[in-house]
Each structure stands twice: as C-alpha cells, then as structure tokens.
Design an enzyme around this catalytic site. Structure first.
Site, PDB file in Angstrom:
ATOM      1  N   HIS A  58      -1.596  52.282 -39.100  1.00 41.41           N
ATOM      2  CA  HIS A  58      -0.851  52.861 -40.222  1.00 41.41           C
ATOM      3  C   HIS A  58      -1.172  52.033 -41.454  1.00 41.41           C
ATOM      4  O   HIS A  58      -0.952  50.824 -41.481  1.00 41.41           O
ATOM      5  CB  HIS A  58       0.654  52.842 -39.952  1.00 41.41           C
ATOM      6  N   CYS A  59      -1.684  52.684 -42.493  1.00 38.51           N
ATOM      7  CA  CYS A  59      -2.124  51.985 -43.695  1.00 38.51           C
ATOM      8  C   CYS A  59      -1.151  52.252 -44.841  1.00 38.51           C
ATOM      9  O   CYS A  59      -1.001  53.396 -45.271  1.00 38.51           O
ATOM     10  CB  CYS A  59      -3.529  52.442 -44.099  1.00 38.51           C
TER      11      CYS A  59
END
Length: 276
Positions: free
Chosen positions: A131-132
């Site tokens: 997850h960025c």
C-alpha cells in the site's frame, strides 16, 4: 472502477506530491527558461518538453490513484467460517477457473491465489505488492503499470530539472545575463529545486528498481516478506512474458503511455456461499 481512499496520510501525501510537481514546473519555466531562453527555439522546446513530462506524470499518477488495484469482490451472501476448525468449512476451494481460493477471515470471504488483505483498504487485493501512501492506494495487479509509469516520469522530471539548471546558468554566464533582478530569490528557488529533484529522484529510482525486480522475479513485496526463509516458488515464464503481464500485450511504445487502457478483467468469487 474508480476508487479513492479517505486515508489522512494518503491525502497529505497526494497534496505534497502535486505541490512538489507544480513548484518544480513553476521554477523551471518562470525562473530558469524565461529569463535565459525567452523567445528562442530552445526555450520553446524545453518548456514544451518539460511540461509534457509533467502532464504524463500527473496522468499516470491519477490513473494509479483512482484505478482499481484488483479488489476481490465480496460474495453475494455472507459466509460463516465459525465451523472451519472442525472441518465443516473447507480452508480452500476451487473457483470456476480452477484456482485454489483461500480464506480471508477479515473480509469473511474466499480470495484467489496471491491475493492479500490490506489493513488500510480493508479489502483483499489481487497480487498486492504494497500500500503506497503517495498514490493513496494499493499497488496491485491492475494498477502496477500506472504506478511504475508515475515513478518513471518523476525520475525523468528530476533529471531534466537538474539538466535545465546547469544549462540555464551556463547560458546566463556565457551571455552575461542576469537570471533576475533579485539573484537571491533565483538562487533560493534553484537550490530548493535541486534538492527536491535529488531527493525525489533517488527515492523513485530505488522504488522503481524494486518494482522491476519484483516483476522479473514474479514475486511481490508481500510475498517476499511472508516467504522469509522459505523456498521461493519456481517460475518458468520468460521476462518478456512477465513484463507484458503488467504493461499489456500491445506495442512496447504503449508501456509508458498512461492513456492506454488498463487491465480490468472481470473477477468473480468462487461458486460457494453459505448464509449466516
């Protein structure tokens, strides 16, 4: 399907990203190109070229932010996994495509192979890498292409910015041109631009190398962490096939085009439901 996470950290990172990009564009055009190359062919060329990179950067970022990364749909009817320990509920089940789906107890649903649960998105994501916060979204099977494009154009803009700083200051020195009446402001903007370009350039270069390595090794960051000291599963596919799986099977010229269609195949849950 367009998505947007209401994650405070992700929203702040989005604001920082666009502020940094627009500031770099402002400095390059207003404080570098116009004072030294105004009304010249080279000035028009560099202004158009840099802004084209900015447009591609923003476009790929928007696609990465709003694209469905591969959210596994929930079943039409809820599944009760309370009897799983006694064997009443199977721990895995074959889908219509012959894939072995496992159980995600957080989603309370079956999920396909290589799908993992994201605690921020609160859903299982197909082939989830991580997850960025910089895209306020997961990097998964369907938006990894746009994420890598975003990294590429950030790196390209960072390199181009440093080249333009050197070129414009050299041009100004050779022609005895003052970049502005207040040289202190010019130096301040230039220093900030160089620092920003170096920091973001090195950052995206490191992440980009990890992404390409993950594609060629056919192993996401989540899978690598969970494997730890285990044996990595063998993959017999060629590098060309692995790259095409992410970027598409069209022309290679489209691999860096954020306007080309993404990979959004239909996902259907396994034919297994149990009412609570």
């Amino acid at each position: 399907m367009a998505v947007f996470r209401k994650d405070p950290c992700g929203i702040i990172c989005l604001i920082i990203t666009y502020a940094a990009v627009l500031y770099a564009d402002y400095v390059v055009v207003q404080w570098l190109i116009l004072p030294t190359m105004a009304m010249s062919i080279s000035g028009y060329f560099h202004a158009v070229a840099f802004n084209l990179i900015v447009v591609l950067l923003i476009s790929s970022h928007v696609r990465a932010v709003t694209s469905d990364p591969g959210i596994v749909p929930l079943p039409a009817a809820a599944i009760d996994f309370s009897d799983m320990r006694v064997g009443a509920i199977p721990k895995s089940i074959l889908s219509q495509d012959g894939e072995s789906w496992s159980i995600c107890q957080k989603c309370e649903a079956y999920r396909p192979p290589r799908a993992h649960h994201c605690r921020i998105c609160r859903r299982c994501i197909r082939k989830m890498d991580h997850h960025c916060p910089w895209i306020n979204n997961c990097v998964g099977e369907f938006n990894q292409k746009f994420f890598i494009q975003f990294l590429f154009y950030v790196g390209l803009a960072a390199i181009y910015s440093i080249v333009l700083v050197i070129l414009c200051w050299t041009t100004a020195s050779n022609r005895h041109i003052k970049l502005a009446e207040q040289n202190a402001k010019v130096r301040a903007h230039t220093i900030v631009l160089i620092v920003e370009s170096i920091l973001f350039g090195l950052f995206v270069c490191a992440i980009g190398c990890d992404q390409v390595s993950a594609i060629l090794e056919d192993e996401t960051a989540v899978e690598q962490v969970k494997r730890v000291n285990g044996v990595r599963p063998q993959q017999n596919r060629s590098r060309k096939e692995l790259l095409r799986e992410v970027f598409g099977r069209g022309s290679r010229l489209c691999w860096l085009c954020p306007f080309s269609s993404g990979r959004f195949p239909s996902i259907t849950p396994p034919p297994f439901t149990q009412d609570v």
